[in-house]
Design an enzyme around this catalytic site. Sequence first.
Site, mmCIF file in Angstrom:
data_model
loop_
_atom_site.group_PDB
_atom_site.id
_atom_site.type_symbol
_atom_site.label_atom_id
_atom_site.label_comp_id
_atom_site.label_asym_id
_atom_site.label_seq_id
_atom_site.Cartn_x
_atom_site.Cartn_y
_atom_site.Cartn_z
ATOM 1 N N SER A 28 0.839 -1.211 0.000
ATOM 2 C CA SER A 28 0.000 0.000 0.000
ATOM 3 C C SER A 28 0.867 1.251 0.000
ATOM 4 C CB SER A 28 -0.877 0.032 1.254
ATOM 5 O OG SER A 28 -1.868 -0.937 1.189
ATOM 6 N N ARG A 32 1.656 4.349 -3.153
ATOM 7 C CA ARG A 32 1.495 5.783 -2.871
ATOM 8 C C ARG A 32 2.816 6.520 -2.988
ATOM 9 N NH1 ARG A 32 -2.359 2.750 -0.540
ATOM 10 N NH2 ARG A 32 -4.375 3.694 -0.035
ATOM 11 N N ARG A 129 -14.079 -6.246 -10.164
ATOM 12 C CA ARG A 129 -14.120 -5.545 -8.874
ATOM 13 C C ARG A 129 -14.872 -4.221 -8.977
ATOM 14 N NH1 ARG A 129 -8.482 -6.203 -5.950
ATOM 15 N NH2 ARG A 129 -9.774 -5.443 -4.231
ATOM 16 N N GLN A 176 -8.636 2.974 -0.423
ATOM 17 C CA GLN A 176 -8.418 3.239 -1.852
ATOM 18 C C GLN A 176 -9.305 4.385 -2.318
ATOM 19 O OE1 GLN A 176 -9.082 -0.585 -3.627
ATOM 20 N NE2 GLN A 176 -7.146 -1.416 -2.852
ATOM 21 N N ASP A 321 -7.103 -7.532 5.071
ATOM 22 C CA ASP A 321 -6.270 -8.360 4.190
ATOM 23 C C ASP A 321 -5.727 -9.597 4.913
ATOM 24 O OD1 ASP A 321 -6.649 -6.577 2.130
ATOM 25 O OD2 ASP A 321 -4.807 -5.460 2.536
ATOM 26 N N LYS A 348 -12.667 -8.776 -3.041
ATOM 27 C CA LYS A 348 -11.207 -8.683 -3.119
ATOM 28 C C LYS A 348 -10.747 -9.475 -4.359
ATOM 29 C CE LYS A 348 -10.618 -6.083 0.495
ATOM 30 N NZ LYS A 348 -10.182 -4.698 0.303
ATOM 31 N N ARG A 352 -13.262 -13.781 -0.956
ATOM 32 C CA ARG A 352 -12.472 -14.458 0.086
ATOM 33 C C ARG A 352 -13.325 -15.163 1.125
ATOM 34 N NH1 ARG A 352 -7.552 -10.020 0.394
ATOM 35 N NH2 ARG A 352 -6.509 -10.812 -1.465
ATOM 36 N N ARG A 394 -3.358 -13.869 -1.514
ATOM 37 C CA ARG A 394 -3.469 -14.026 -0.057
ATOM 38 C C ARG A 394 -4.088 -15.382 0.304
ATOM 39 N NH1 ARG A 394 -1.387 -9.261 1.447
ATOM 40 N NH2 ARG A 394 -2.215 -7.409 0.442
HETATM 41 C C1 S3P Z 1 -5.563 -0.959 0.228
HETATM 42 C C2 S3P Z 1 -6.734 -0.857 0.918
HETATM 43 C C3 S3P Z 1 -7.589 -2.007 1.212
HETATM 44 C C4 S3P Z 1 -6.817 -3.322 1.126
HETATM 45 C C5 S3P Z 1 -5.995 -3.396 -0.116
HETATM 46 C C6 S3P Z 1 -5.015 -2.245 -0.190
HETATM 47 C C7 S3P Z 1 -4.841 0.278 -0.080
HETATM 48 O O1 S3P Z 1 -8.648 -2.042 0.283
HETATM 49 O O2 S3P Z 1 -7.698 -4.403 1.175
HETATM 50 O O3 S3P Z 1 -5.271 -4.609 -0.151
HETATM 51 O O4 S3P Z 1 -3.638 0.232 -0.428
HETATM 52 O O5 S3P Z 1 -5.450 1.345 0.032
HETATM 53 P P1 S3P Z 1 -9.922 -1.075 0.441
HETATM 54 O O6 S3P Z 1 -9.415 0.294 0.566
HETATM 55 O O7 S3P Z 1 -10.710 -1.245 -0.815
HETATM 56 O O8 S3P Z 1 -10.648 -1.573 1.623
#
Ligand code: S3P
Length: 435
Positions: A28, A32, A129, A176, A321, A348, A352, A394
């Site tokens: 993550s 960014r 998704r 996200q 996750d 996801k 899951r 995962r």
């Molecule tokens: C993430 C946020 C999560 C997570 C994903 C990575 C991110 O998803 O499950 O693996 O980097 O912002 P969501 O923001 O959709 O919950």
Amino acid sequence: MGGPAGVRAVVRAGGPLRGATRVPGDKSISHRALIVSGLAAGRSEIDGLSTGDDVRRTAEALRACGVGMEAPEGSAGRVVVTGRALELLEPERPLDVGNSGTAIRLLSGVAASQDALTVLVGDESVHRRPMERVVGPLREMGARIDGREGGRFAPIVVRGGGLHGIDYSPPVASAQVKAAVLLAGLRAEGETTVRERVATRRHTEEVLALAGRAPWVEHGPGGYAVRITPGPLEPFEMRVPGDPSQAAFLVVAAVLVPGSEVVVENVYVGPGRAGFLSVLERMGADVTVVPTGPTTADVVARHGPLVGTEVRGAEVPDCIDEIPVLAVAAAFAEGTTVFADAAELRVKESDRIATTSAELARMGVSVEPALDGLVVHGGRPRPASRASAYGDHRVAMALAVATLAAGGGATSEIEGFGSVSTSWPGFLDTIEALR
Ligand code: S3P
């Protein structure tokens, strides 16, 4: 144990796992760090980036938009980024995010801020998704953005520019979505605010702060709010800490496999990411967190018995996750573990709830899938000779941990294991080095 790059892997049960190790840079944060440095005015240096395919896709997408991206030879995880001071070039071709939901959603926000046409595509899983969660607020900000089924699914087509800030409360807890809106807000007129009832991971805020633009943040009983105003970003240097979601596989493996003691070094344990440690603590796991910095720690995990617990509500985004591997821990615990308020699991890389339940059931575990979670009755799982990861990294790693823990030296052939290359190509090598 078979090769990690293959479509299937043969995992041998048993241990013990012993020693100190590191995990890849947090995925993550890596996305960014690349995006924010790509928008900064000048040369940034990032070290310790995730080496998985997902983050590579974000780097490639930015390069296609004119961002300088050099990886010094022989330095996996290090990259020098020459940012474009918020103005990207219009990409000539669709940007292909592969399997990465984070990449497609964050890049949609960036694309919305550009006077350009951007097309975003991905693999089969990404095209299933939900995308309306970012398409909706970006349309509200003034972007012309569309996708299949009226904007519900990729491919996503963005004609960006001319945005204005909004005050937005996402209907789903999603870091996200928060990131997409804040990134778009960097080039919108006026203020952009995101309000979360349940706070999600803060990596966008953290990396923007490194680039000299710490957003205004308020966190109280009523929820979490973050606000950004448009303006330039400064280049920065950073070292990405270890990925807690990857550390979770090693920690659970150490807790479950008799005789194990594993130290996972330099793991990010800041807000929104350490939920799995609290869950394991409630389960009675022998896990010690030794701080190494304000948001990092070495995590020491030893084998020991577990009891069931409940995971629901505000805790869920902090361990979303990790639920597949926590469900594996629950399968070996005494008593019942309930995972609730986690309907997001259904959207996801795989569903899951369905995939984790089906595979645990194959190992003889009594598990009840629910609409928004699952109930796992602990017992004595046995290795399944065949298992499927459903192309979900995962689920693949969680099943490998379940196989190790099931013991008896049996082997399990896990179909779809190649998916681990999206986040941790060296996962099985790390397990082997600890065994
Ligand atoms: C993430 C946020 C999560 C997570 C994903 C990575 C991110 O998803 O499950 O693996 O980097 O912002 P969501 O923001 O959709 O919950």
